[in-house]
Design a protein around this motif. Structure first.
Motif, mmCIF file in Angstrom:
data_model
loop_
_atom_site.group_PDB
_atom_site.id
_atom_site.type_symbol
_atom_site.label_atom_id
_atom_site.label_comp_id
_atom_site.label_asym_id
_atom_site.label_seq_id
_atom_site.Cartn_x
_atom_site.Cartn_y
_atom_site.Cartn_z
ATOM 1 N N PHE A 286 -4.924 -3.410 6.740
ATOM 2 C CA PHE A 286 -3.814 -2.557 6.606
ATOM 3 C C PHE A 286 -2.534 -3.016 6.238
ATOM 4 O O PHE A 286 -2.243 -4.238 6.655
ATOM 5 C CB PHE A 286 -3.592 -2.214 8.454
ATOM 6 C CG PHE A 286 -4.997 -1.371 8.811
ATOM 7 C CD1 PHE A 286 -5.175 -0.254 8.810
ATOM 8 C CD2 PHE A 286 -5.878 -2.270 9.443
ATOM 9 C CE1 PHE A 286 -6.216 0.301 9.297
ATOM 10 C CE2 PHE A 286 -6.992 -1.809 10.205
ATOM 11 C CZ PHE A 286 -7.280 -0.510 9.920
ATOM 12 N N LEU A 287 -1.988 -2.106 5.574
ATOM 13 C CA LEU A 287 -0.678 -2.584 4.932
ATOM 14 C C LEU A 287 0.398 -2.510 5.802
ATOM 15 O O LEU A 287 0.535 -1.496 6.702
ATOM 16 C CB LEU A 287 -0.373 -1.758 3.723
ATOM 17 C CG LEU A 287 0.939 -1.984 2.819
ATOM 18 C CD1 LEU A 287 0.812 -3.301 2.202
ATOM 19 C CD2 LEU A 287 1.198 -0.745 1.829
ATOM 20 N N HIS A 288 1.402 -3.616 6.129
ATOM 21 C CA HIS A 288 2.564 -3.681 7.151
ATOM 22 C C HIS A 288 3.727 -3.644 6.464
ATOM 23 O O HIS A 288 4.706 -3.763 7.268
ATOM 24 C CB HIS A 288 2.034 -4.822 7.998
ATOM 25 C CG HIS A 288 1.960 -6.083 7.546
ATOM 26 N ND1 HIS A 288 3.048 -6.540 6.982
ATOM 27 C CD2 HIS A 288 1.091 -6.965 7.353
ATOM 28 C CE1 HIS A 288 2.597 -8.015 6.386
ATOM 29 N NE2 HIS A 288 1.324 -8.032 6.689
ATOM 30 N N ASN A 289 3.820 -3.587 5.026
ATOM 31 C CA ASN A 289 5.134 -3.826 4.249
ATOM 32 C C ASN A 289 5.653 -2.403 4.249
ATOM 33 O O ASN A 289 5.232 -1.468 3.485
ATOM 34 C CB ASN A 289 4.922 -4.374 2.976
ATOM 35 C CG ASN A 289 6.220 -4.680 2.428
ATOM 36 O OD1 ASN A 289 7.140 -3.716 2.391
ATOM 37 N ND2 ASN A 289 6.507 -5.865 1.789
ATOM 38 N N LYS A 290 6.555 -1.966 5.239
ATOM 39 C CA LYS A 290 7.140 -0.716 5.281
ATOM 40 C C LYS A 290 7.823 -0.021 3.925
ATOM 41 O O LYS A 290 7.640 0.909 3.660
ATOM 42 C CB LYS A 290 8.211 -0.560 6.581
ATOM 43 C CG LYS A 290 7.498 -0.400 7.667
ATOM 44 C CD LYS A 290 8.397 -0.020 8.730
ATOM 45 C CE LYS A 290 7.522 -0.344 10.143
ATOM 46 N NZ LYS A 290 8.649 -0.041 11.275
ATOM 47 N N ALA B 209 0.450 4.187 9.541
ATOM 48 C CA ALA B 209 1.493 3.444 8.526
ATOM 49 C C ALA B 209 1.816 4.392 7.333
ATOM 50 O O ALA B 209 2.889 4.662 7.136
ATOM 51 C CB ALA B 209 0.995 2.320 7.950
ATOM 52 N N PHE B 210 0.709 5.185 6.944
ATOM 53 C CA PHE B 210 0.917 6.230 5.936
ATOM 54 C C PHE B 210 1.251 7.763 6.668
ATOM 55 O O PHE B 210 1.896 8.497 6.038
ATOM 56 C CB PHE B 210 -0.187 6.243 4.927
ATOM 57 C CG PHE B 210 -0.046 5.211 3.672
ATOM 58 C CD1 PHE B 210 0.656 5.243 2.674
ATOM 59 C CD2 PHE B 210 -0.584 3.876 3.993
ATOM 60 C CE1 PHE B 210 0.944 4.195 1.849
ATOM 61 C CE2 PHE B 210 -0.561 2.999 3.271
ATOM 62 C CZ PHE B 210 0.133 3.057 2.015
ATOM 63 N N LEU C 253 6.994 -1.090 0.876
ATOM 64 C CA LEU C 253 6.100 -0.864 -0.140
ATOM 65 C C LEU C 253 5.185 0.395 0.381
ATOM 66 O O LEU C 253 4.912 1.383 -0.551
ATOM 67 C CB LEU C 253 4.882 -1.962 -0.158
ATOM 68 C CG LEU C 253 5.264 -3.108 -0.736
ATOM 69 C CD1 LEU C 253 4.138 -4.360 -0.902
ATOM 70 C CD2 LEU C 253 5.264 -2.892 -2.588
ATOM 71 N N ILE C 254 5.101 0.683 1.690
ATOM 72 C CA ILE C 254 4.471 1.950 1.988
ATOM 73 C C ILE C 254 5.356 3.135 1.489
ATOM 74 O O ILE C 254 4.793 4.290 0.742
ATOM 75 C CB ILE C 254 4.422 2.045 3.546
ATOM 76 C CG1 ILE C 254 3.175 1.079 4.065
ATOM 77 C CG2 ILE C 254 4.099 3.545 3.954
ATOM 78 C CD1 ILE C 254 3.146 0.987 5.488
ATOM 79 N N HIS C 255 6.681 3.203 1.733
ATOM 80 C CA HIS C 255 7.482 4.325 1.254
ATOM 81 C C HIS C 255 7.628 4.411 -0.286
ATOM 82 O O HIS C 255 7.577 5.648 -0.947
ATOM 83 C CB HIS C 255 9.054 4.010 1.803
ATOM 84 C CG HIS C 255 9.089 4.465 3.276
ATOM 85 N ND1 HIS C 255 9.051 5.724 3.736
ATOM 86 C CD2 HIS C 255 8.985 3.638 4.387
ATOM 87 C CE1 HIS C 255 9.179 5.591 5.012
ATOM 88 N NE2 HIS C 255 9.250 4.346 5.579
ATOM 89 N N GLN C 256 7.621 3.251 -0.970
ATOM 90 C CA GLN C 256 7.545 3.181 -2.503
ATOM 91 C C GLN C 256 6.331 3.746 -2.856
ATOM 92 O O GLN C 256 6.100 4.898 -3.956
ATOM 93 C CB GLN C 256 7.453 1.751 -2.980
ATOM 94 C CG GLN C 256 8.846 1.298 -2.870
ATOM 95 C CD GLN C 256 8.844 -0.335 -3.330
ATOM 96 O OE1 GLN C 256 7.674 -0.747 -3.847
ATOM 97 N NE2 GLN C 256 9.810 -1.069 -3.662
ATOM 98 N N ILE C 257 4.915 3.579 -2.276
ATOM 99 C CA ILE C 257 3.888 4.207 -2.617
ATOM 100 C C ILE C 257 3.878 5.594 -2.495
ATOM 101 O O ILE C 257 3.266 6.591 -3.315
ATOM 102 C CB ILE C 257 2.655 3.383 -2.066
ATOM 103 C CG1 ILE C 257 2.396 2.126 -2.502
ATOM 104 C CG2 ILE C 257 1.005 4.276 -2.218
ATOM 105 C CD1 ILE C 257 1.755 1.150 -1.699
ATOM 106 N N ASN D 41 0.943 -9.148 2.450
ATOM 107 C CA ASN D 41 1.296 -7.676 3.018
ATOM 108 C C ASN D 41 0.310 -6.953 3.840
ATOM 109 O O ASN D 41 0.711 -5.818 4.343
ATOM 110 C CB ASN D 41 1.732 -6.924 1.688
ATOM 111 C CG ASN D 41 2.816 -7.482 1.007
ATOM 112 O OD1 ASN D 41 4.010 -7.266 1.198
ATOM 113 N ND2 ASN D 41 2.659 -8.161 -0.279
ATOM 114 N N PHE D 42 -0.713 -7.769 3.988
ATOM 115 C CA PHE D 42 -1.604 -6.769 4.819
ATOM 116 C C PHE D 42 -2.184 -7.703 5.994
ATOM 117 O O PHE D 42 -1.992 -8.846 6.146
ATOM 118 C CB PHE D 42 -3.209 -6.877 3.791
ATOM 119 C CG PHE D 42 -2.790 -5.933 2.679
ATOM 120 C CD1 PHE D 42 -3.206 -4.671 2.671
ATOM 121 C CD2 PHE D 42 -2.536 -6.466 1.568
ATOM 122 C CE1 PHE D 42 -3.084 -3.725 1.509
ATOM 123 C CE2 PHE D 42 -2.324 -5.614 0.395
ATOM 124 C CZ PHE D 42 -2.497 -4.472 0.279
#
Length: 270
Positions: free
Chosen positions: A18-22, A49-50, A24-28, A171-172
């Motif tokens: 699970f990606l926890h870097n917010k 998260a997404f 990065l999440i918004h960039q993706i 980041n996970f």
């Protein structure tokens, strides 16, 4: 490890990180360019998260989560979000929408190929585009110029693949053992093979790629006659000894179109 990261371990989704870097999440999500009228799917949604930031942009978010505990937590967390539907199901058994949709997800790594097969193998499905987080190794395999897998070749006749940013394990949660990447899929505006012909194309590709290092002239000999192969090589502008696995998508489209136009159907691979 912080307590909240322990809580997002999934027992059902082997290979889930699970990606926890917010940031990065918004960039993706921004890469996906979600429009207000669109439906999005989050595969292996975890604790949202997404799904939650996607709900700020999309008309509808379908969050698919197979782990019962994560499903319950996400359902509770999103109960006041009217445009998020949380589905407790294995994504491989999930019925895809019959209208255009976009996938934005950090998918379970252990079933990456199976997920892509479900999304891409029937080109008449309604996937418009996808932005996924996957392992770097498979991403390279899906985008390499040498074609040895008829399934991947078939997908690429209808969709374009692109590897983006590399994401490190830190980041996970839990961290994977390898680097991950942002992997984008976009439906071609003009597919190289009509949707109705994709199974026939797959049969040709499977036949020709059975021995991917054979010269084109040998790999296609059971379908085309020798004079036809000579003319075909001239059209493709390649040497007789070029390997069949080195043929690009446009050349494959030409081979297929030549077969359906000039080769009797009884010679077509079944």
């Amino acid at each position: 490890m912080p307590k909240n990261r322990k809580q997002i371990r999934s027992k059902s989704n082997a290979g889930q990180h699970f990606l926890h870097n917010k940031r990065l999440i918004h960039q993706i999500i921004s890469i996906a360019n979600i429009q207000p009228n669109e439906t999005t799917i989050d595969i292996g949604a975890g604790l949202g998260a997404f799904s939650l930031p996607l709900a700020e942009k999309a008309n509808r978010v379908i969050a698919v989560e197979n782990d019962p505990q994560l499903f319950e937590k996400l359902s509770t967390k999103t109960k006041e979000k009217t445009n998020i539907s949380v589905v407790h199901q294995d994504f491989l058994q999930f019925s895809l929408p019959r209208h255009p949709y976009v996938v934005v997800a950090n998918i379970p790594y252990s079933i990456t190929t199976s997920i892509l097969h479900k999304l891409l193998h029937i080109p008449s499905n309604c996937l418009d585009r996808a932005v996924l987080i996957i392992e770097k190794g498979p991403a390279k395999r899906f985008t390499k110029k040498i074609h040895t897998n008829p399934n991947i070749l078939k997908w690429r006749m209808c969709f374009e693949f692109k590897i983006g940013q590399t994401i490190g394990p830190e980041n996970f949660s839990p961290p994977p053992r390898v680097d991950s990447v942002v992997f984008s899929i976009n439906r071609r505006i003009k597919p190289m093979i009509p949707a109705a012909e994709h199974h026939r194309f797959w049969s040709l590709a499977s036949y020709a790629l059975k021995y991917p290092n054979l010269p084109v002239s040998e790999a296609l000999l059971g379908v085309f006659t020798s004079p036809q192969i000579t003319r075909l090589l001239r059209t493709l502008k390649i040497d007789r000894n070029s390997t069949i696995c080195s043929i690009n998508e446009q050349q494959w489209a030409t081979i297929f179109q030549t077969m359906t136009r000039y080769v009797p159907s009884y010679r077509w691979p079944k």
